[in-house]
Write a protein that holds these residues in place. Structure first.
Motif, PDB file in Angstrom:
ATOM      1  N   GLY A 126       0.811  -1.212   0.000  1.00  0.00           N
ATOM      2  CA  GLY A 126       0.000   0.000   0.000  1.00  0.00           C
ATOM      3  C   GLY A 126       0.842   1.259   0.000  1.00  0.00           C
ATOM      4  O   GLY A 126       1.934   1.300   0.554  1.00  0.00           O
ATOM      5  N   THR A 127       0.330   2.313  -0.628  1.00  0.00           N
ATOM      6  CA  THR A 127       1.000   3.611  -0.680  1.00  0.00           C
ATOM      7  C   THR A 127      -0.016   4.701  -0.455  1.00  0.00           C
ATOM      8  O   THR A 127      -1.195   4.456  -0.242  1.00  0.00           O
ATOM      9  CB  THR A 127       1.642   3.836  -2.069  1.00  0.00           C
ATOM     10  OG1 THR A 127       0.587   3.975  -3.025  1.00  0.00           O
ATOM     11  CG2 THR A 127       2.560   2.713  -2.460  1.00  0.00           C
ATOM     12  N   ALA A 128       0.463   5.959  -0.505  1.00  0.00           N
ATOM     13  CA  ALA A 128      -0.442   7.103  -0.367  1.00  0.00           C
ATOM     14  C   ALA A 128      -1.492   7.097  -1.470  1.00  0.00           C
ATOM     15  O   ALA A 128      -2.616   7.549  -1.275  1.00  0.00           O
ATOM     16  CB  ALA A 128       0.355   8.406  -0.388  1.00  0.00           C
ATOM     17  N   VAL A 129      -1.133   6.601  -2.656  1.00  0.00           N
ATOM     18  CA  VAL A 129      -2.095   6.528  -3.760  1.00  0.00           C
ATOM     19  C   VAL A 129      -3.254   5.616  -3.369  1.00  0.00           C
ATOM     20  O   VAL A 129      -4.416   5.916  -3.624  1.00  0.00           O
ATOM     21  CB  VAL A 129      -1.410   6.009  -5.041  1.00  0.00           C
ATOM     22  CG1 VAL A 129      -2.448   5.798  -6.137  1.00  0.00           C
ATOM     23  CG2 VAL A 129      -0.351   6.998  -5.517  1.00  0.00           C
ATOM     24  N   SER A 180     -12.473   6.359 -12.616  1.00  0.00           N
ATOM     25  CA  SER A 180     -11.280   6.549 -13.440  1.00  0.00           C
ATOM     26  C   SER A 180     -10.014   6.447 -12.599  1.00  0.00           C
ATOM     27  O   SER A 180      -8.996   5.916 -13.050  1.00  0.00           O
ATOM     28  CB  SER A 180     -11.328   7.903 -14.165  1.00  0.00           C
ATOM     29  OG  SER A 180     -11.368   8.971 -13.246  1.00  0.00           O
ATOM     30  N   LEU A 181     -10.060   6.947 -11.352  1.00  0.00           N
ATOM     31  CA  LEU A 181      -8.892   6.847 -10.479  1.00  0.00           C
ATOM     32  C   LEU A 181      -8.575   5.395 -10.154  1.00  0.00           C
ATOM     33  O   LEU A 181      -7.402   4.981 -10.158  1.00  0.00           O
ATOM     34  CB  LEU A 181      -9.138   7.636  -9.191  1.00  0.00           C
ATOM     35  CG  LEU A 181      -7.972   7.709  -8.206  1.00  0.00           C
ATOM     36  CD1 LEU A 181      -6.770   8.400  -8.832  1.00  0.00           C
ATOM     37  CD2 LEU A 181      -8.388   8.436  -6.931  1.00  0.00           C
ATOM     38  N   MET A 182      -9.604   4.588  -9.900  1.00  0.00           N
ATOM     39  CA  MET A 182      -9.389   3.167  -9.622  1.00  0.00           C
ATOM     40  C   MET A 182      -8.808   2.453 -10.831  1.00  0.00           C
ATOM     41  O   MET A 182      -7.908   1.601 -10.704  1.00  0.00           O
ATOM     42  CB  MET A 182     -10.704   2.505  -9.212  1.00  0.00           C
ATOM     43  CG  MET A 182     -11.205   2.907  -7.838  1.00  0.00           C
ATOM     44  SD  MET A 182     -12.783   2.128  -7.444  1.00  0.00           S
ATOM     45  CE  MET A 182     -12.279   0.425  -7.201  1.00  0.00           C
ATOM     46  N   TYR A 183      -9.296   2.798 -12.021  1.00  0.00           N
ATOM     47  CA  TYR A 183      -8.770   2.168 -13.240  1.00  0.00           C
ATOM     48  C   TYR A 183      -7.312   2.561 -13.462  1.00  0.00           C
ATOM     49  O   TYR A 183      -6.444   1.702 -13.685  1.00  0.00           O
ATOM     50  CB  TYR A 183      -9.608   2.563 -14.453  1.00  0.00           C
ATOM     51  CG  TYR A 183      -8.994   2.099 -15.753  1.00  0.00           C
ATOM     52  CD1 TYR A 183      -9.091   0.770 -16.158  1.00  0.00           C
ATOM     53  CD2 TYR A 183      -8.263   2.979 -16.551  1.00  0.00           C
ATOM     54  CE1 TYR A 183      -8.501   0.325 -17.325  1.00  0.00           C
ATOM     55  CE2 TYR A 183      -7.669   2.548 -17.726  1.00  0.00           C
ATOM     56  CZ  TYR A 183      -7.789   1.230 -18.115  1.00  0.00           C
ATOM     57  OH  TYR A 183      -7.184   0.792 -19.264  1.00  0.00           O
ATOM     58  N   GLN A 184      -7.026   3.853 -13.403  1.00  0.00           N
ATOM     59  CA  GLN A 184      -5.673   4.311 -13.677  1.00  0.00           C
ATOM     60  C   GLN A 184      -4.677   3.836 -12.623  1.00  0.00           C
ATOM     61  O   GLN A 184      -3.490   3.669 -12.917  1.00  0.00           O
ATOM     62  CB  GLN A 184      -5.655   5.834 -13.790  1.00  0.00           C
ATOM     63  CG  GLN A 184      -6.413   6.343 -15.009  1.00  0.00           C
ATOM     64  CD  GLN A 184      -6.431   7.863 -15.106  1.00  0.00           C
ATOM     65  OE1 GLN A 184      -5.574   8.545 -14.572  1.00  0.00           O
ATOM     66  NE2 GLN A 184      -7.431   8.385 -15.796  1.00  0.00           N
ATOM     67  N   SER A 185      -5.158   3.604 -11.401  1.00  0.00           N
ATOM     68  CA  SER A 185      -4.272   3.141 -10.331  1.00  0.00           C
ATOM     69  C   SER A 185      -4.127   1.625 -10.304  1.00  0.00           C
ATOM     70  O   SER A 185      -3.369   1.093  -9.495  1.00  0.00           O
ATOM     71  CB  SER A 185      -4.797   3.618  -8.974  1.00  0.00           C
ATOM     72  OG  SER A 185      -4.869   5.030  -8.926  1.00  0.00           O
ATOM     73  N   GLY A 186      -4.848   0.917 -11.162  1.00  0.00           N
ATOM     74  CA  GLY A 186      -4.696  -0.529 -11.248  1.00  0.00           C
ATOM     75  C   GLY A 186      -5.650  -1.332 -10.403  1.00  0.00           C
ATOM     76  O   GLY A 186      -5.550  -2.560 -10.341  1.00  0.00           O
ATOM     77  N   TYR A 187      -6.628  -0.686  -9.749  1.00  0.00           N
ATOM     78  CA  TYR A 187      -7.596  -1.411  -8.936  1.00  0.00           C
ATOM     79  C   TYR A 187      -8.752  -1.962  -9.765  1.00  0.00           C
ATOM     80  O   TYR A 187      -9.470  -2.853  -9.323  1.00  0.00           O
ATOM     81  CB  TYR A 187      -8.137  -0.507  -7.829  1.00  0.00           C
ATOM     82  CG  TYR A 187      -7.102  -0.200  -6.775  1.00  0.00           C
ATOM     83  CD1 TYR A 187      -6.797  -1.132  -5.787  1.00  0.00           C
ATOM     84  CD2 TYR A 187      -6.405   1.002  -6.779  1.00  0.00           C
ATOM     85  CE1 TYR A 187      -5.837  -0.871  -4.830  1.00  0.00           C
ATOM     86  CE2 TYR A 187      -5.447   1.277  -5.823  1.00  0.00           C
ATOM     87  CZ  TYR A 187      -5.167   0.343  -4.845  1.00  0.00           C
ATOM     88  OH  TYR A 187      -4.202   0.604  -3.909  1.00  0.00           O
TER      89      TYR A 187
END
Length: 530
Positions: free
Chosen positions: A295-298, A338-345
């Motif tokens: 896990g990270t801040a992202v 979109s944030l979940m997609y771009q972050s790989g979730y």
């Protein structure tokens, strides 16, 4: 045994150290040989090899052909001309305040002026103007040059929770990056990478001249990450060693790797899927299948956006989106999908047969890529939103799994599940049965339950079904009603009919959430008659 590493991101050190390099240089050749243009952007989730790709490009433009002996690019027509390479690692300028970010940018630029031994560069208080002065001086004194930018979006991530600071930081970074557009005539090659594509009036508006390889260039869907064929080709002995440890054959070991780390699909125009390369390397090095997606801040940011949307991670499984929705991400809004997609979730699982966009194109069906991501997002949710630490979370799951194995559903509900609901933050507004079921189903998934199980009756599905070798439990949840009503629905709808005649005892479990106590009532357990 192939020599493997997961912590060296320098192409030169990788090659000189004799480590395996999964050859992507045929795709890189298309870029450097100007088959597609000169200036590019690509976003991918963290730990997907972006830094190694930039290091590889740096070596190409520095003319270090000896490092590429035996690789595909060495057999292709290319002049191997050398250029000054400006390599910006933007993770090095991260700061807690906008003023400190300004200072860090100026410090980085002063270091570049010194490294390139440039004369008469006017260093002013504004990083954007100073960066422009640096690029002008570099072109005047050295000729055309190459710019490689790693993690361009990282400096903004620390400000996402403070809108006022975010706006100021965004303006600062916009004025910095726009210098690349102003000096594009002198840039022989530009590659900019990151996790999110901050668009509209944000940072990326100053970089709208770049060719975006992220989603709409199908041939680059496998530029980062490993395909199953590449794993089999480049790591055969490592696969055999993993197979031996798992007591299976190479085919079985590869199947296990793919279930844990595969299925990232980065283009609607290509069905190609890739694995997380760092996780693959860790799994092969340790000969084990487990989560390496630290896990990270992202990750915290992703969880907070999901919560702000009034949802849980499970709500996005099977959701749909258009290509444009996934390709956009405005810093001040940060839409969860979109944030979940771009972050790989989330990743593309397929094309919808019923939903289309405004142009008549099928919408994309999204879902978690693999076991590793599903585990990471559930653990991240409980850590960030429900405020259960990873250690406490693991202990809770282990206790629950023991309770399931021993058939102790009473304690599973009255102790473990009760504890989960007690941790839900007071500000979380629970207004309906659906709101409550989100957490229930998420927790059940962690225990291996069938949520919305396929064995449902023709009149619907149970909320969850847990099976062990000795027991079967069929769960139904109610909101401000009664556990008795929940059991009645299981019977009326025939949710447990598939288990009639099963030699194992089948128990119908009714649970009711009461808003006045912000937790569950006493559950009702009813044995199903054979």
């Amino acid at each position: 045994m192939e020599k493997i590493t997961t912590d060296i991101f320098s192409f030169e050190n990788l090659r000189k150290g004799g480590y395996v390099y999964v050859d992507k240089t045929d795709l890189l050749w298309r870029l450097v040989a100007e088959q597609e243009g000169r200036q590019f952007f690509i976003s991918r989730p963290r730990r997907f090899g972006k830094s190694l790709m930039l290091s590889t490009l740096k070596c190409i433009f520095e003319g270090k052909r000896e490092l590429f002996k035996g690789l595909r690019i060495d057999k292709m027509k290319y002049d191997w001309a050398t250029y000054p390479v400006v390599h910006l690692d933007m993770s090095g300028v991260v700061a807690p305040t906008v003023e400190k970010l300004r200072e860090n940018l100026l410090s980085m630029l002063k270091g570049l002026v010194k490294d390139f031994r440039l004369q008469d560069v006017d260093v002013v208080s504004e990083p954007g103007m100073t960066f422009g002065n640096f690029l002008n001086a570099l072109a005047a004194q050295k000729g055309d040059f190459v710019v490689l930018v790693d993690e361009y979006d990282v400096p903004l991530q620390g400000f996402f929770g403070d809108r006022k600071s975010l706006v100021a930081a965004r303006k600062l970074m916009h004025d910095f990056y726009v210098q690349l557009k102003k000096n594009e005539a002198q840039i022989r090659f530009l590659m900019l990478t990151g996790v999110t594509k901050l668009t509209k009036v944000s940072v990326f508006s100053g970089l709208n001249h770049l060719t975006d390889l992220t989603m709409k260039r199908a041939k680059y869907a496998t530029l980062l990450g490993y395909t199953p064929k590449e794993i089999d080709t480049f790591f055969p002995k490592r696969l055999d060693a993993l197979a031996k440890k798992l007591k299976t054959d190479r085919k079985g070991a590869l199947k296990g790797l793919l279930a844990w780390y595969d299925s990232y699909r980065f283009s609607s125009l290509s069905t190609a899927r890739v694995c997380n390369p760092i996780s693959i390397g860790q799994a092969l090095a340790t000969r084990s299948l487990q989560s390496f997606w630290v896990g990270t801040a992202v990750a915290t940011l992703v969880m907070e956006r999901i919560a702000a949307a009034g949802k849980t991670p499970a709500d996005f499984e099977g959701c749909t989106a258009t290509v444009d929705e996934l390709d956009l991400c405005e810093a001040t809004e940060l839409p969860a999908k979109s944030l979940m997609y771009q972050s790989g979730y989330l990743t593309i699982k397929g094309l919808s047969k019923t939903e289309v966009d405004e142009f008549g194109n099928p919408k994309l069906i999204l879902g978690a890529p693999n076991h590793e991501v599903r585990g990471a997002i559930r653990a991240g949710w409980f850590d960030s939103i429900i405020k259960i630490s990873p250690t406490e979370f693991d202990a809770l799951v282990n206790v629950a799994k023991r309770q399931v194995a021993e058939g102790d559903v009473d304690d599973l509900i009255n102790e473990t599940l009760y504890r989960i609901y007690a941790k839900i933050p007071p500000e979380w507004r629970i207004r309906s049965e659906a709101d409550v079921k989100r957490h229930f189903r998420l927790f059940m998934e962690m225990l291996g339950a069938k949520v919305g199980a396929e064995e449902g009756s023709a009149r619907g599905y149970a909320d969850a079904i847990i099976e062990s070798k000795k027991f079967v439990w069929v769960f139904e949840f109610k909101f401000n009603k009664s556990a008795k009503a929940a059991v009645a629905q299981i019977r009326e709808k025939g949710y447990a009919d598939a288990y009639k005649g099963d030699k194992r005892p089948v128990t119908l479990v009714g649970i009711n959430f009461r808003t006045t106590k912000r937790n569950i009532d006493e559950p009702l357990f009813v044995a199903m008659k054979p």
